[in-house]
Design a protein around this motif. Structure first.
Motif, short mmCIF file in Angstrom:
data_model
loop_
_atom_site.label_atom_id
_atom_site.label_comp_id
_atom_site.label_asym_id
_atom_site.label_seq_id
_atom_site.Cartn_x
_atom_site.Cartn_y
_atom_site.Cartn_z
N UNK A 168 0.86 -1.18 0.00
CA UNK A 168 0.00 0.00 0.00
C UNK A 168 0.90 1.24 0.00
N UNK A 169 0.73 2.11 -0.98
CA UNK A 169 1.58 3.28 -1.08
C UNK A 169 1.43 4.22 0.10
N UNK A 170 0.35 4.07 0.88
CA UNK A 170 0.20 4.88 2.08
C UNK A 170 1.30 4.56 3.09
N UNK A 171 1.83 3.34 3.03
CA UNK A 171 2.94 2.97 3.91
C UNK A 171 4.19 3.77 3.56
N UNK A 172 4.44 3.91 2.26
CA UNK A 172 5.56 4.75 1.84
C UNK A 172 5.31 6.20 2.22
N UNK A 173 4.05 6.65 2.11
CA UNK A 173 3.72 8.03 2.49
C UNK A 173 4.07 8.29 3.95
N UNK A 174 3.84 7.28 4.81
CA UNK A 174 4.17 7.43 6.22
C UNK A 174 5.67 7.55 6.42
N UNK A 175 6.45 6.76 5.66
CA UNK A 175 7.90 6.84 5.76
C UNK A 175 8.42 8.18 5.23
N UNK A 176 7.78 8.69 4.19
CA UNK A 176 8.16 9.99 3.64
C UNK A 176 7.90 11.09 4.67
N UNK A 177 6.76 11.00 5.33
CA UNK A 177 6.42 12.00 6.35
C UNK A 177 7.40 11.95 7.51
N UNK A 178 7.81 10.75 7.90
CA UNK A 178 8.77 10.63 9.00
C UNK A 178 10.12 11.21 8.61
N UNK A 179 10.56 10.95 7.38
CA UNK A 179 11.81 11.54 6.91
C UNK A 179 11.74 13.07 6.97
N UNK A 180 10.61 13.60 6.56
CA UNK A 180 10.44 15.05 6.55
C UNK A 180 10.55 15.61 7.98
N UNK A 181 9.91 14.92 8.92
CA UNK A 181 9.95 15.37 10.32
C UNK A 181 11.36 15.35 10.88
N UNK A 182 12.15 14.36 10.46
CA UNK A 182 13.51 14.20 10.97
C UNK A 182 14.54 14.99 10.17
N UNK A 183 14.08 15.65 9.12
CA UNK A 183 15.00 16.43 8.30
C UNK A 183 15.93 15.58 7.45
N UNK A 184 15.50 14.37 7.13
CA UNK A 184 16.33 13.48 6.32
C UNK A 184 16.10 13.74 4.83
N UNK A 185 17.01 13.25 3.99
CA UNK A 185 16.88 13.48 2.54
C UNK A 185 15.58 12.92 1.98
N UNK A 186 15.08 13.55 0.93
CA UNK A 186 13.86 13.12 0.28
C UNK A 186 14.06 11.76 -0.38
N UNK A 187 13.02 10.95 -0.42
CA UNK A 187 13.09 9.64 -1.07
C UNK A 187 13.30 9.84 -2.57
N UNK A 188 14.29 9.13 -3.12
CA UNK A 188 14.60 9.21 -4.54
C UNK A 188 14.24 7.90 -5.22
N UNK A 189 13.39 7.98 -6.24
CA UNK A 189 12.94 6.80 -6.98
C UNK A 189 13.26 6.99 -8.46
N UNK A 190 13.67 5.92 -9.10
CA UNK A 190 14.07 5.99 -10.51
C UNK A 190 13.09 5.25 -11.40
N UNK A 191 12.93 5.77 -12.60
CA UNK A 191 12.30 5.03 -13.69
C UNK A 191 13.28 5.06 -14.85
N UNK A 192 12.94 4.37 -15.92
CA UNK A 192 13.93 4.18 -16.98
C UNK A 192 13.97 5.32 -18.00
N UNK A 193 12.89 6.14 -18.03
CA UNK A 193 12.80 7.20 -19.02
C UNK A 193 11.60 8.05 -18.64
N UNK A 194 11.64 9.32 -19.00
CA UNK A 194 10.53 10.21 -18.66
C UNK A 194 9.24 9.76 -19.31
N UNK A 195 9.30 9.40 -20.59
CA UNK A 195 8.10 8.96 -21.31
C UNK A 195 8.12 7.44 -21.39
#
Length: 409
Positions: free
Chosen positions: A124-151
């Motif tokens: 559930x992507x809400x679980x990742x949202x919770x981890x993102x919020x915790x990182x923000x609270x702790x002042x940690x770097x933003x989550x970086x995710x890759x895909x293979x190409x913009x289009x």
């Protein structure tokens, strides 16, 4: 034998399992059977594929489904009309997250992670949202995710998954582009926290213990079109018989690949340094997953214009292209069902009665009428249960409106 305008053809590919039909048309002697002398060129990135096809250094290529749409629209760095003559493969992508990010998710949302394990569904992507919020609270770097190409389907699937959890892909995470063969190294080195890519690069990370698969393309949009056979519109116009011969050879290779008894041999050949250059057991593990790699069954090779409609709707939704009235015409221009129908007719294969279908309406296998015998089709449900009706305006379809409401929540 039919005289071909250009028997010698150069075709590019990226080392992924879904390039297999292009490769096995050579391995099985199918190009030669159809009067072709094909020179296969392994490329390092999708931008290389795009640029070399545009410049005529490659006649055709294994290509991301949205790529010819983007180049035809002129929204990519290359502005050259391209076409998709056939679809090469359905499904085959996954989202993989690093072990470190997975631990953060378990700490931030243990209930959601436990629920996923219990149901064997996507994380559930809400679980990742919770981890993102915790990182923000702790002042940690933003989550970086890759895909293979913009289009790419990968970018759109990643955004679909993130938005389902209330994550704004353009604000709450950092999205970047990494060529498929480099994904595992970037994850191992910690330069990215996760990625969406085709196989074998998800299975390789899992087998090396570097990351965990959070969601598969079957869970995000089942029976999604992953790659196409792409070329420039000009090349297709100048070499119509050659293009049909190329399609016929690759279609027959896809049918061979869909025979379960042929999968072990396919894994062995694909593992070679000339092709994917990864252990055969990694490829075999991916090929053994039920309906995860569909090369020919379920009318997999038909270039549905409703698939093009969906990708164009995503480009509008995410600001890659401004809303415009001619998107349906662009889909018709690029996804050349007429080329595929001509090739299928010569092979005696059935084709659908329409170039479009409703996407997302089937949670179970279903039967589609054709100009021949009915064809068994696979489920095509979206993660959020939405329906994409291609007969509605691309900018106001059910899927577009439902997804748009999640952007920035």
């Amino acid at each position: 034998m039919i005289h071909l305008e250009r028997p010698r053809v150069t075709v590019g590919f990226i080392p992924l399992i879904d390039c297999a039909p292009v490769l096995f048309a050579e391995v099985l002697g199918l190009y030669e059977r159809h009067g072709l002398d094909v020179d296969l060129r392994r490329e390092v990135s999708w931008s290389n594929i795009r640029d070399k096809v545009a410049l005529g250094l490659l006649d055709a290529a294994h290509m991301l489904s949205p790529m010819p749409l983007a180049t035809t629209l002129g929204i990519d760095s290359v502005n050259v009309p391209m076409i998709a003559a056939m679809t090469l493969h359905l499904n085959g992508n996954s989202i993989t997250l690093s072990n470190a990010l997975w631990r953060e998710i378990e700490e931030a949302a243990p209930d959601l992670v436990g629920e996923r394990l219990a149901t064997s569904g996507p994380l559930d992507a809400r679980a990742l949202a919770a981890a993102i919020a915790r990182r923000r609270e702790l002042g940690k770097p933003i989550v970086t995710l890759a895909s293979v190409f913009t289009f790419s389907s990968h970018n759109h699937l990643l955004r679909l998954w993130l938005a389902s959890g209330g994550i704004d892909p353009d604000r709450d995470v950092r999205l970047t582009v990494v060529p498929p063969p480099h994904m595992v190294a970037h994850l191992s080195g910690g330069t990215i926290d996760g990625y969406c890519v085709g196989e074998p690069w998800n299975q390789q990370s899992a087998m090396l213990g570097l990351g965990r698969i959070a969601a598969t393309s079957r869970q995000l949009w089942d029976s999604m079109p992953e790659k196409v056979l792409g070329t420039t519109e000009t090349w297709a116009q100048r070499n119509p018989k050659t293009l049909i011969a190329l399609v016929k050879a690759i279609v027959e290779a896809g049918a061979w690949l869909d025979e379960p008894a042929n999968r072990p041999e396919a894994a062995r050949v694909l593992a070679s340094p000339r092709y994917l250059n990864v252990p055969a057991e990694v490829i075999a593990r991916s090929l053994s997953l039920p309906d995860f790699h569909v090369f020919h069954r379920q009318l997999a090779n038909f270039p549905w214009r409703s698939h093009a409609d969906w990708y164009l709707a995503q480009m509008v939704r995410w600001g890659q292209v401004a809303p415009r009235d001619d998107l349906r015409a662009v889909a018709d221009r690029v996804f050349r069902s007429d080329v595929y129908r001509a090739a299928a007719s010569e092979l005696g294969l059935p084709c659908p009665l329409s170039d479009r279908k409703v996407e997302g309406a089937h949670g179970d296998p279903w039967i589609l009428p054709t100009n021949g015998a009915p064809v068994a089709m696979g489920p095509d449900r979206f993660l959020d249960g939405s329906i994409f009706d291609p007969e509605a305006d691309n900018r106001t379809s059910t899927t577009f409106k439902q997804q748009e409401s999640n952007h920035g929540d």
